[in-house]
Design a protein around this motif. Structure first.
Motif, PDB file in Angstrom:
ATOM      1  N   ASP A   1      24.052  10.699  -3.016  1.00 41.53           N
ATOM      2  CA  ASP A   1      22.968  10.638  -2.670  1.00 41.53           C
ATOM      3  C   ASP A   1      21.853   9.879  -3.760  1.00 41.53           C
ATOM      4  O   ASP A   1      20.675   9.598  -3.933  1.00 41.53           O
ATOM      5  CB  ASP A   1      22.770  12.145  -3.342  1.00 41.53           C
ATOM      6  CG  ASP A   1      22.968  12.414  -4.533  1.00 41.53           C
ATOM      7  OD1 ASP A   1      24.755  11.811  -4.718  1.00 41.53           O
ATOM      8  OD2 ASP A   1      23.321  12.878  -5.218  1.00 41.53           O
ATOM      9  N   HIS A   2      22.959   9.629  -4.911  1.00 41.50           N
ATOM     10  CA  HIS A   2      22.019   8.457  -5.558  1.00 41.50           C
ATOM     11  C   HIS A   2      22.304   7.550  -5.115  1.00 41.50           C
ATOM     12  O   HIS A   2      20.912   6.678  -5.104  1.00 41.50           O
ATOM     13  CB  HIS A   2      22.453   8.763  -6.959  1.00 41.50           C
ATOM     14  CG  HIS A   2      22.990   9.928  -7.929  1.00 41.50           C
ATOM     15  ND1 HIS A   2      23.102   9.815  -8.859  1.00 41.50           N
ATOM     16  CD2 HIS A   2      21.776  10.601  -7.668  1.00 41.50           C
ATOM     17  CE1 HIS A   2      23.457  10.562  -9.681  1.00 41.50           C
ATOM     18  NE2 HIS A   2      22.476  11.610  -8.661  1.00 41.50           N
TER      19      HIS A   2
ATOM     20  N   PRO B   1      27.317   8.416  -6.562  1.00 46.90           N
ATOM     21  CA  PRO B   1      27.291   9.723  -5.597  1.00 46.90           C
ATOM     22  C   PRO B   1      26.346   9.047  -4.188  1.00 46.90           C
ATOM     23  O   PRO B   1      25.248   8.486  -4.337  1.00 46.90           O
ATOM     24  CB  PRO B   1      26.608  10.476  -6.337  1.00 46.90           C
ATOM     25  CG  PRO B   1      27.199  10.995  -7.676  1.00 46.90           C
ATOM     26  CD  PRO B   1      27.148   9.427  -8.223  1.00 46.90           C
TER      27      PRO B   1
ATOM     28  N   ALA C   1      18.472   6.783   6.168  1.00 42.41           N
ATOM     29  CA  ALA C   1      19.763   7.501   5.654  1.00 42.41           C
ATOM     30  C   ALA C   1      20.953   7.234   6.107  1.00 42.41           C
ATOM     31  O   ALA C   1      21.756   6.791   6.089  1.00 42.41           O
ATOM     32  CB  ALA C   1      18.579   8.833   5.167  1.00 42.41           C
TER      33      ALA C   1
ATOM     34  N   LEU D   1      21.241   6.494  -1.849  1.00 48.72           N
ATOM     35  CA  LEU D   1      20.189   6.985  -0.943  1.00 48.72           C
ATOM     36  C   LEU D   1      18.735   6.876  -1.456  1.00 48.72           C
ATOM     37  O   LEU D   1      18.115   6.278  -0.897  1.00 48.72           O
ATOM     38  CB  LEU D   1      20.373   8.217  -0.361  1.00 48.72           C
ATOM     39  CG  LEU D   1      19.332   8.497   0.549  1.00 48.72           C
ATOM     40  CD1 LEU D   1      20.083   6.958   2.197  1.00 48.72           C
ATOM     41  CD2 LEU D   1      19.952   9.785   1.923  1.00 48.72           C
ATOM     42  N   ALA D   2      19.138   6.837  -1.947  1.00 52.36           N
ATOM     43  CA  ALA D   2      17.574   7.495  -2.944  1.00 52.36           C
ATOM     44  C   ALA D   2      17.269   6.113  -3.643  1.00 52.36           C
ATOM     45  O   ALA D   2      15.653   5.854  -3.501  1.00 52.36           O
ATOM     46  CB  ALA D   2      17.363   8.197  -4.157  1.00 52.36           C
TER      47      ALA D   2
ATOM     48  N   ALA E   1      24.504   5.495   4.597  1.00 55.85           N
ATOM     49  CA  ALA E   1      26.215   6.932   4.624  1.00 55.85           C
ATOM     50  C   ALA E   1      26.831   6.272   5.820  1.00 55.85           C
ATOM     51  O   ALA E   1      27.762   6.300   5.599  1.00 55.85           O
ATOM     52  CB  ALA E   1      25.337   8.166   5.556  1.00 55.85           C
TER      53      ALA E   1
END
Length: 483
Positions: free
Chosen positions: A278-279, A276, A395, A281-282, A399
């Motif tokens: 979000d993972h 994912p 970010a 990005l983190a 993305a």
């Protein structure tokens, strides 16, 4: 020393080594060559690089060569070393300052005394020497030096992060240039195959005309296709040469260097990309050099605030000096010289020693400390805002890079289907044309579409590899040759 006028060329003076100097040109100097500077032999040499001309260099080999020869890595290394030295200088504030001074002096006195109508002239000369050993030691300052050391340490962290970031960018630049060269080389191969196809079509058109089933127009169109294919091959070879020089520039070696580059046209594309976003990005925000540098910059700014606050508080110190004066010099004090503090209470022909323990309390300085504290707080606020800005920009980069990689992989799949269909169409059109049942227009269109499909497949493969390297870069995980 400056040019004589805005519309007249500068006539520099050249020294014995050929270097240009700012000295005014003599009247016997060589006449000006307009706005062309005289040659300097020192500029004619390029950095030497040892390359095995018989070796075929893989991407990892080229990256290793770049990291050892590219000037950018040396510059980043020196910046990190300077930051470490700055931290060492900040730590030296905890240690005492000891200095020694030796002075030689000569005094001359000229005067006249008068009394009872008599006048007596006095001319005296004295000489002597003074030796001084002094010590200054700041004992306690309510954490100001500690805060300054913390700020300097964070500066070293920032420089080391920049060093790592410089290597990551270099790895990325070499990788992208390598993939671009691979694509240009593959385009040269497809241009050669397209030229062979065009020649086959020309042979078929001439054979059809020879057997009375072809026309002059078909032969002319076939010859035109061959000429266009030859021109496309020349253009492809030029693009390959430009891509080769761009790769050498990214590595940081002379454009005259000859390196054999490995073929990666069949290199597998990245897989396991279902994580994912979000993972992803983190993980990226936890290791990106710019984010980590912004965090260190915020810590350094906070330390600056603490140092400015401590400037309002007292400081405890000790000062000591040992002196010895000889001769007849009438000297009451030695002024400050360099790191040597002023020395007072000198006694002729005697050893002297002074020890002072004291405290200095800042009372009023016209608001300078208040302004410095306000500036430090403003810098801390700006550092916090800069960290947020860096995170948002990071970010967005992650993305976009993730989206571009998925798009590139989808394009690879689409171009494979397109290439297979275009090959089948071309083979069928050429077979029909040779048997006399197909039109030359269909055959020519099929050949052009096949060439476009081949180039599209090559470009999509290179773009996917570059997008994978870019995603690794923006995630801060590009620490070695991308796989």
């Amino acid at each position: 020393m400056a040019p004589p006028a805005p519309d007249h060329p500068w006539s520099p003076t050249v020294d014995a080594t050929g270097a240009l100097t700012a000295a005014p040109a003599s009247s016997a100097a060589a006449p000006s060559q307009g706005y062309v500077l005289p040659p300097n032999p020192a500029g004619a040499t390029l950095p030497a690089t040892t390359v095995d001309s018989q070796r075929v260099y893989q991407l990892a080999d080229l990256i290793d060569l770049a990291e050892s020869t590219n000037p950018e890595t040396r510059i980043a290394w020196n910046e990190a070393r300077n930051a470490a030295l700055t931290a060492g200088i900040a730590r030296s504030a905890y240690l005492p300052r000891i200095s020694a001074t030796a002075l030689g002096a000569r005094q001359q006195q000229n005067g006249r005394n008068s009394g009872l109508g008599a006048s007596v002239a006095q001319n005296n000369s004295f000489s002597g020497g003074v030796a001084v050993l002094s010590l200054e030691w700041l004992l306690f300052d309510f954490g100001q030096r500690h805060a300054l050391v913390n700020a300097a340490d964070e500066g070293a962290v920032i420089a080391n992060i920049a060093f790592t970031g410089a290597h990551q960018r270099l790895i990325h630049a070499v990788s992208v240039a390598f993939y671009a060269y691979s694509a240009a080389s593959a385009r040269t191969d497809t241009a050669a195959v397209s030229l062979k196809d065009a020649q086959d079509i020309q042979i078929a058109a001439e054979s059809r005309k020879k057997h009375g089933i072809g026309t002059v127009i078909e032969v002319a169109q076939a010859r035109q296709l061959t000429a266009q294919a030859e021109l496309a091959k020349v253009d492809a070879e030029g693009d390959k040469s430009n891509a080769y020089f761009a790769l050498l520039s990214a590595i940081g070696v002379s454009p005259l260097t000859h390196i054999q580059i490995a073929d990666v046209s069949k290199r597998p594309l990245p897989s396991n990309l279902d994580q994912p976003i979000d993972h992803v990005l983190a993980d990226a925000l936890e290791r990106r050099p710019d984010v980590l540098a912004a965090i260190a910059q915020q810590k350094a700014a906070d330390a600056g605030v603490r140092a400015a606050q401590a400037d309002f508080l007292p400081k405890f110190f000790v000062s000591a000096s040992g002196t010895h004066a000889n001769g007849n010099v009438d000297l009451s004090a030695v002024p400050a010289v360099g790191d040597q503090a002023p020395t007072v209470n000198l006694s002729n022909h005697h050893w002297g020693a002074t020890v002072i323990v004291g405290v200095t309390i800042p009372l009023y300085n016209g608001g300078v400390r208040n302004a410095a504290l306000a500036q430090a707080r403003n810098r801390a606020d700006s550092a916090a805002e800069a960290l947020d800005r860096v995170k948002l920009d990071a970010a967005q980069e992650v993305a976009m890079a993730d989206s571009k990689l998925h798009t590139s992989l989808a394009a690879v799949s689409a171009t494979r289907v397109l290439l297979d269909a275009s090959q089948v169409t071309y083979d069928a059109a050429l077979a029909a044309f040779r048997r006399g049942v197909g039109s030359s227009t269909d055959m020519l269109v099929a050949e052009r579409q096949l060439l476009e499909a081949r180039n599209a497949a090559v470009d999509a493969h290179s773009a996917a590899l570059s997008a994978a390297a870019t995603l690794a870069l923006v995630c801060g995980s590009l620490g070695q040759a991308p796989n």
